[in-house]
Each structure stands twice: as structure tokens, then as C-alpha cells.
Write a protein that holds these residues in place. Structure first.
Motif, mmCIF file in Angstrom:
data_model
loop_
_atom_site.group_PDB
_atom_site.id
_atom_site.type_symbol
_atom_site.label_atom_id
_atom_site.label_comp_id
_atom_site.label_asym_id
_atom_site.label_seq_id
_atom_site.Cartn_x
_atom_site.Cartn_y
_atom_site.Cartn_z
ATOM 1 N N ILE A 35 -1.296 1.642 15.068
ATOM 2 C CA ILE A 35 -0.278 2.150 14.814
ATOM 3 C C ILE A 35 -0.203 2.886 13.009
ATOM 4 C CG2 ILE A 35 2.263 2.631 13.688
ATOM 5 C CD1 ILE A 35 1.767 3.018 17.006
ATOM 6 N N THR A 36 -0.612 1.151 12.212
ATOM 7 C CA THR A 36 -0.272 1.948 10.868
ATOM 8 C C THR A 36 -1.490 2.551 10.272
ATOM 9 O OG1 THR A 36 -1.329 -0.766 10.560
ATOM 10 C CG2 THR A 36 1.115 -0.296 10.687
ATOM 11 N N GLY A 37 -3.060 2.673 11.023
ATOM 12 C CA GLY A 37 -3.505 3.162 10.997
ATOM 13 C C GLY A 37 -3.768 4.935 10.581
ATOM 14 N N ALA A 38 -3.128 5.308 12.138
ATOM 15 C CA ALA A 38 -2.946 6.777 11.870
ATOM 16 C C ALA A 38 -1.666 6.730 11.106
ATOM 17 C CB ALA A 38 -1.694 6.844 12.673
ATOM 18 N N LEU A 39 -0.581 5.719 10.177
ATOM 19 C CA LEU A 39 0.592 6.065 9.241
ATOM 20 C C LEU A 39 -0.828 6.307 8.489
ATOM 21 C CD1 LEU A 39 3.180 3.158 10.325
ATOM 22 C CD2 LEU A 39 3.472 5.845 11.561
ATOM 23 N N TYR A 40 -1.369 5.883 7.734
ATOM 24 C CA TYR A 40 -1.812 5.424 6.891
ATOM 25 C C TYR A 40 -2.691 6.767 6.406
ATOM 26 C CZ TYR A 40 -5.838 5.101 3.142
ATOM 27 O OH TYR A 40 -6.243 5.523 2.573
ATOM 28 N N GLN A 41 -3.341 7.267 8.059
ATOM 29 C CA GLN A 41 -4.122 8.659 7.538
ATOM 30 C C GLN A 41 -3.295 9.763 7.598
ATOM 31 O OE1 GLN A 41 -8.009 8.798 8.181
ATOM 32 N NE2 GLN A 41 -7.251 10.144 6.394
ATOM 33 N N GLY A 42 -2.638 9.216 8.175
ATOM 34 C CA GLY A 42 -1.241 10.814 8.086
ATOM 35 C C GLY A 42 -1.108 10.898 6.210
ATOM 36 N N ALA A 43 -0.452 9.428 5.622
ATOM 37 C CA ALA A 43 -0.437 9.425 4.452
ATOM 38 C C ALA A 43 -1.306 9.626 3.693
ATOM 39 C CB ALA A 43 0.046 8.253 4.011
ATOM 40 N N TYR A 44 -2.648 9.534 3.478
ATOM 41 C CA TYR A 44 -3.701 9.739 2.841
ATOM 42 C C TYR A 44 -3.798 10.691 3.331
ATOM 43 C CZ TYR A 44 -8.720 10.257 0.734
ATOM 44 O OH TYR A 44 -9.770 9.937 -0.032
ATOM 45 N N ASP A 45 -4.208 11.446 3.879
ATOM 46 C CA ASP A 45 -4.341 13.314 3.866
ATOM 47 C C ASP A 45 -3.477 14.194 3.561
ATOM 48 O OD1 ASP A 45 -6.592 13.006 5.788
ATOM 49 O OD2 ASP A 45 -5.613 13.533 7.521
ATOM 50 N N MET A 46 -1.860 13.936 4.108
ATOM 51 C CA MET A 46 -1.120 14.644 2.544
ATOM 52 C C MET A 46 -1.275 14.780 1.425
ATOM 53 S SD MET A 46 1.736 16.035 2.389
ATOM 54 C CE MET A 46 2.869 16.909 3.537
ATOM 55 N N LEU A 47 -1.584 13.820 0.945
ATOM 56 C CA LEU A 47 -2.095 13.480 -1.086
ATOM 57 C C LEU A 47 -2.897 13.994 -1.053
ATOM 58 C CD1 LEU A 47 -1.513 9.678 -0.946
ATOM 59 C CD2 LEU A 47 0.174 11.009 -1.747
ATOM 60 N N ILE A 48 -4.132 13.918 -0.425
ATOM 61 C CA ILE A 48 -5.511 15.123 0.030
ATOM 62 C C ILE A 48 -5.191 16.331 -0.258
ATOM 63 C CG2 ILE A 48 -7.353 15.523 0.363
ATOM 64 C CD1 ILE A 48 -7.072 13.188 -1.281
ATOM 65 N N GLN A 49 -4.809 16.875 0.617
ATOM 66 C CA GLN A 49 -3.585 18.354 0.805
ATOM 67 C C GLN A 49 -2.636 18.801 -0.535
ATOM 68 O OE1 GLN A 49 -1.326 18.634 4.457
ATOM 69 N NE2 GLN A 49 0.009 20.035 3.208
ATOM 70 N N GLN A 50 -1.833 17.867 -1.384
ATOM 71 C CA GLN A 50 -1.189 18.431 -2.357
ATOM 72 C C GLN A 50 -2.551 17.806 -3.403
ATOM 73 O OE1 GLN A 50 1.038 19.807 0.048
ATOM 74 N NE2 GLN A 50 1.725 19.577 -1.099
ATOM 75 N N GLY A 51 -3.114 18.199 -3.401
ATOM 76 C CA GLY A 51 -4.066 17.547 -4.103
ATOM 77 C C GLY A 51 -4.371 16.486 -5.328
ATOM 78 N N THR A 52 -3.623 15.732 -5.287
ATOM 79 C CA THR A 52 -3.897 14.206 -5.134
ATOM 80 C C THR A 52 -5.674 13.835 -5.149
ATOM 81 O OG1 THR A 52 -2.028 12.951 -4.275
ATOM 82 C CG2 THR A 52 -3.734 11.671 -5.672
ATOM 83 N N ILE A 53 -6.599 13.378 -6.500
ATOM 84 C CA ILE A 53 -8.032 13.509 -6.514
ATOM 85 C C ILE A 53 -8.274 11.891 -5.369
ATOM 86 C CG2 ILE A 53 -10.320 12.946 -7.469
ATOM 87 C CD1 ILE A 53 -8.209 14.134 -10.482
ATOM 88 N N PRO A 54 -8.759 11.759 -4.729
ATOM 89 C CA PRO A 54 -9.249 10.985 -3.694
ATOM 90 C C PRO A 54 -9.332 9.227 -5.106
ATOM 91 C CG PRO A 54 -10.489 12.533 -2.982
ATOM 92 C CD PRO A 54 -10.233 12.498 -4.049
ATOM 93 N N GLU A 55 -9.951 9.466 -6.155
ATOM 94 C CA GLU A 55 -9.862 7.833 -7.168
ATOM 95 C C GLU A 55 -8.412 7.625 -7.271
ATOM 96 O OE1 GLU A 55 -11.630 11.378 -8.189
ATOM 97 O OE2 GLU A 55 -13.736 10.863 -6.188
ATOM 98 N N ASN A 56 -8.241 8.592 -7.264
ATOM 99 C CA ASN A 56 -6.046 8.256 -7.570
ATOM 100 C C ASN A 56 -5.268 7.676 -6.488
ATOM 101 O OD1 ASN A 56 -6.534 8.916 -10.004
ATOM 102 N ND2 ASN A 56 -5.725 10.540 -10.278
ATOM 103 N N ILE A 57 -5.779 7.489 -5.227
ATOM 104 C CA ILE A 57 -5.422 7.215 -4.464
ATOM 105 C C ILE A 57 -6.104 5.118 -3.756
ATOM 106 C CG2 ILE A 57 -4.867 6.584 -1.742
ATOM 107 C CD1 ILE A 57 -5.492 9.926 -2.167
ATOM 108 N N LEU A 58 -5.444 4.596 -4.349
ATOM 109 C CA LEU A 58 -5.627 3.095 -4.252
ATOM 110 C C LEU A 58 -4.743 2.578 -3.047
ATOM 111 C CD1 LEU A 58 -4.438 1.268 -7.665
ATOM 112 C CD2 LEU A 58 -7.061 3.026 -6.949
#
Length: 163
Positions: A35-58
Motif C-alpha cells: 500500500i505505502t509503495g503505491a502511495l509513494y509512487q502516486g506522490a512521486y508521479d504527481m511531483l514530477i508531473q507538476q515539474g519537480t526536478i527528480p533531484e529535488n525529491i528526497l
């Protein structure tokens, strides 16, 4: 039930700003990892979709949802981030443990955000069973991780506006 057929991750009524200039931490509990892996993927994908640079996601993991509190505190004491997204999943069992953990995690996460005046987002599922968790981790009710990331972006944007 108000959410019976509603996808809670529908943002068609909300404009999510660009997250290109923001830095985020995602802290994810390992308990209920599917479950938490799916939550993480959803959060990560949303940040990337909105333009967050991957290096700026810790990204950090902790054993369970209870540990999200101190992990968020540690992140804010050691890292420069615009928001911390806390992701976990607590499923009710046969003992009152569920209520104690849910209350402690909700209060703890909110207290860390208040203490630091930096958004600390509560992306923790508190469900009665595994099916409800699955429905909220990419199932028919959307993905709470996606919602948490959208909240983080909106709050980081508000914080920047207020400065």
C-alpha cells in the motif's frame, strides 16, 4: 458513505501550480509496503508531473507510521525542503492499538509542521481493512499519495506567496 463512488484524487476543480522550484521530502512507512509503495509512487508521479526536478525529491523510509513523526522532525532539522510528505497505512485490528497509533501519528505530524512552520502533509491511510486501503492507494477512490503531493505543492506555493 460520502466516498462510495468518488475518486478523491480528482483535481479537475483545482489548479495545481508548477512545482519546478520546490524541494520536497517524502517519508514512507514500510509497514503495509504494498500500500505505502503505491502511495509513494502516486506522490512521486504527481511531483514530477507538476515539474519537480527528480533531484529535488528526497526519499526516506521508516519502519512504520508511528516513526513518520520523528523522521519528519529529523528531515526538517537537517534538510532544506519546502514540504515533507508523510505516507503510511494503518489498518484496524482487534485491539485499541489502531486508535492510539492513528491519534498519535495525526497529532505528531501536525505538531512537527506547526513547530517548523513548514508544511508536513498527512498522507496516512487509516482504514478498517486492507480492501479500503487498496481502494485509496490507486483503486477506485484514487491515490492518497497523489493527494498528499498536491497538498504539499499547494502549501509550499502558499508559503512562498506569504513570504
Amino acid at each position: 458513505m460520502a466516498t462510495h463512488l468518488k475518486n478523491l484524487s480528482d483535481f479537475s476543480h483545482t489548479t495545481i501550480p508548477s512545482a519546478e522550484s520546490f524541494r520536497f521530502a517524502i517519508v514512507t512507512a514500510q509497514w503495509n509496503a504494498d500500500i505505502t509503495g503505491a502511495l509513494y509512487q502516486g506522490a512521486y508521479d504527481m511531483l514530477i508531473q507538476q515539474g519537480t526536478i527528480p533531484e529535488n525529491i528526497l526519499s526516506f523510509t521508516v519502519p512504520g507510521s508511528f516513526e513518520l513523526i520523528v523522521a519528519a522532525e529529523m528531515v526538517l532539522n537537517t534538510q532544506q525542503v519546502d514540504a515533507v510528505i508523510c505516507l503510511g497505512c494503518i489498518i484496524q485490528g482487534d485491539t485499541p492499538h489502531f486508535e492510539y497509533i492513528c491519534n498519535a501519528v495525526a497529532n505528531g505530524i501536525s505538531n512537527v509542521g506547526i513547530k517548523h512552520a513548514i508544511p508536513v502533509i498527512f498522507g496516512v491511510l487509516t482504514t478498517l481493512n486492507l480492501e479500503q486501503a487498496q481502494e485509496r492507494a490507486g483503486g477506485k477512490h484514487g491515490n492518497k499519495g497523489t493527494e498528499a503531493a498536491a497538498s504539499a505543492i499547494l502549501m509550499a506555493d502558499l508559503q512562498r506567496l506569504l513570504k
